[in-house]
Design an enzyme around this catalytic site. Sequence first.
Site, PDB file in Angstrom:
ATOM      1  N   GLU A  45      58.889  41.827  76.756  1.00 33.74           N
ATOM      2  CA  GLU A  45      58.534  40.943  75.656  1.00 33.74           C
ATOM      3  C   GLU A  45      59.768  40.182  75.171  1.00 33.74           C
ATOM      4  OE1 GLU A  45      56.033  41.309  71.438  1.00 33.74           O
ATOM      5  OE2 GLU A  45      56.800  43.104  72.421  1.00 33.74           O
ATOM      6  N   LYS A 114      50.842  35.854  71.271  1.00 33.76           N
ATOM      7  CA  LYS A 114      50.447  37.213  70.893  1.00 33.76           C
ATOM      8  C   LYS A 114      49.398  37.155  69.785  1.00 33.76           C
ATOM      9  CE  LYS A 114      52.691  41.702  70.058  1.00 33.76           C
ATOM     10  NZ  LYS A 114      54.011  42.362  69.891  1.00 33.76           N
ATOM     11  N   CYS A 175      52.157  44.064  74.348  1.00 28.48           N
ATOM     12  CA  CYS A 175      52.690  45.212  73.615  1.00 28.48           C
ATOM     13  C   CYS A 175      51.710  45.809  72.617  1.00 28.48           C
ATOM     14  CB  CYS A 175      54.000  44.812  72.924  1.00 28.48           C
ATOM     15  SG  CYS A 175      54.995  46.236  72.388  1.00 28.48           S
ATOM     16  N   LEU A 362      85.372  66.186  64.311  1.00 27.12           N
ATOM     17  CA  LEU A 362      84.701  67.332  64.933  1.00 27.12           C
ATOM     18  C   LEU A 362      84.937  68.565  64.074  1.00 27.12           C
ATOM     19  CD1 LEU A 362      83.079  68.176  67.444  1.00 27.12           C
ATOM     20  CD2 LEU A 362      85.238  68.599  68.608  1.00 27.12           C
ATOM     21  N   SER A 363      83.889  68.987  63.377  1.00 24.41           N
ATOM     22  CA  SER A 363      84.046  70.020  62.351  1.00 24.41           C
ATOM     23  C   SER A 363      83.895  71.441  62.878  1.00 24.41           C
ATOM     24  CB  SER A 363      83.000  69.808  61.248  1.00 24.41           C
ATOM     25  OG  SER A 363      81.700  70.091  61.740  1.00 24.41           O
ATOM     26  N   ASP A 367      76.159  69.831  63.940  1.00 23.48           N
ATOM     27  CA  ASP A 367      75.883  68.396  63.900  1.00 23.48           C
ATOM     28  C   ASP A 367      76.943  67.599  64.658  1.00 23.48           C
ATOM     29  OD1 ASP A 367      73.561  68.729  62.419  1.00 23.48           O
ATOM     30  OD2 ASP A 367      74.613  68.635  60.514  1.00 23.48           O
TER      31      ASP A 367
END
Length: 710
Positions: A45, A114, A175, A362-363, A367
């Site tokens: 699309e 569309k 779509c 980076l703990s 997470d």
Amino acid sequence: MVHYVTVATCALSQWALDFQGNLERIAQSIRQAKQQGARLRIGPELEITGYGCYDHFLESDTELHSWQALASLLEDRSLYGIMIDTGMPVMHRNARYNCRVVILDGQIVLIRPKMYLANDGNYREMRWFAPWTKRAATEEHLLPRFITRLTGQKTVPFGDALIGTEDSCIGIELCEELFTPASPHIEMSLAGAEVIINSSGSHHELRKLKRRVDLITEATLKCGGIYLYANQQGCDGDRLYYDGAAMVLANGAMLAMGSQFGLAEVEVTVATADLGAVRAFRAAICSRSMQAAQQSVPEYPRVEVAFSLSLDYDQLDAQVAPTVPLQFVRYLAPEEEISLGPACWLWDYLRRSRQRGFFLPLSGGIDSCSTALIVHSMCRLVVDACNKGDQQVISDVQMCYGRTTAGDGSFVVPKTPQELANRLFHTCYMGTANSSSETRQRAKQLAQSIGSYHVDLDMDAVVSAIVSLFSLATGQTPRYLVHGGSNAENLALQNIQARLRMLLAYLFAALLPWVRGHSGSLLVLGSANVDESLRGYFTKYDCSSADLNPIGSISKADLRRFVAYAKDHMQLPELAAFLEAVPSAELIPFSSSYAQSDEVEMGMSYDELSVFGRLRKIEKCGPYSMFVKLLHIWAERDLGPREIAEKVKRFFFFYSINRHKMTTVTPAYHAETYSPDDNRFDMRQFLYNSTWSWQFESIDRAVKQMEQEK
């Protein structure tokens, strides 16, 4: 009678407003389709502009450049001999439409606008386009003069029509029209369309692909026919990742299906089906024949072309064989989708922003671990593509590296994900006196395993400097709650640490390449999951504030499953320690009487948050209806109505007082339908009456009545 037709559908990595790149990818896909014998090629699309142009669709430049790109396709004689379906915005009688433009041998056959627009969730098509409401009707569209000079056509049919070839009939739906209750393919099929083409811009969400496949399978089982589905694949410039999976089905059977995730910019899926089998399938269903014969079936206008999709019965080529249907379609588990979707999205963002890599605080928690694993997955995909000789990926890697690395001036392709990560991925553990040795060690081990350039630092001196400055200015020194301080002091001291991490992240992202003798800067990655965002359990402008957040729309429960999957699939046994750890922000001193825990501080579990989020967003529940539904959902839990009521009220209170944080939330990969991202997806206010007085009183009355009835 056998009539084999070879068709092609595409997944392209288009980019909003990249007219040159989009055109090159379209042309490449057409040539590949021709090389494989296809007589019909369809694409995604709005593939000429890219789907995600948003308010750029309102600019006349966008339409002008679309026609210019279409002109390039029309005048390229190497693209003759195949019917081409492409997509662009078209202004017709001063209204703008999202259109498919069908061309053949330098001529425009039909412009099909569309009819049913996507206008919920992530989509706002009615902001830019008008829906075509004239069913089974066309008008004449006046072409731009430079197109007329090129094609000799002054006007072309514009509207809802079928294309009649010498041997078949083609119908078009776009779509969203597939997802509507009365999809156009139904009436088109009854009116004689044997081939239905659908060009989509459908984004990835966890567990979504099966719905698409089921809808198309059911459509071809009921209606018969050949169905082609095309989709974009990649990041178009926003939060969404379009997950490809272009497919061809016939009479309910999957003939061919492209990849759902991948780094290739052009993927063409080709299949050969039998028009004779379509006719036999339909004629064998009496009820379908009865409906096709009814007067209520629209009389679609047909645009006839002197072109056939198949060879005549006496010209059959023994080399052309029908495609054997797939035995089954493999759907990826959510943890596999998390591994691949955000990874591909990050790669597209990195290469198209022309940055030198990523920086991640980076703990040692699950997470930031998940975010690091997604980058690791990206490195695995990139190295695999390089090893297979994908020149586009190799070129993009070289651009990200910033310079050649071999003595003879040639570029050395990275051989392992770790080698690539050492150049592109930078991690940093930002510890304080409140950090544990366990989280520090987990971060270090993970960085070593995935190959990131890792920095380990303590920031106590910076925290102390901020507190000292405050004390100097006010004469007061704040203390933690465990040291006798107030809640306000306790929260302020935690927020100092969190916000300093954001400042340090951007400092290191700007200068680490310089420190290593490289050029450019890094994109900062955040690691706030969807449940924490929903609850507001993070500090505004802390290290969750970043350039991108790969996990910002993924629940904690799904992230845990992803880490467990990565432990085995990526052969990272050290991830077991992340799964066993209790989620903790580690922002206050440890004491024998209290150890900081995310779920304790939130007053609700992550599993409960996921339920609240789905009820709020997907099932459209306010406080009262959520309470009523949870009475049944949690019937097996040892919870009474009053306890459930308190949980609901606690959730809505914290949701409302923290909603303002969503106005600054880091752009996140969209993966869940209950994402609270207010910038594009979750259109709710950020200033609430947090007492919810009327709503909560309704819950209290219901609880009182239930308790009296016992």
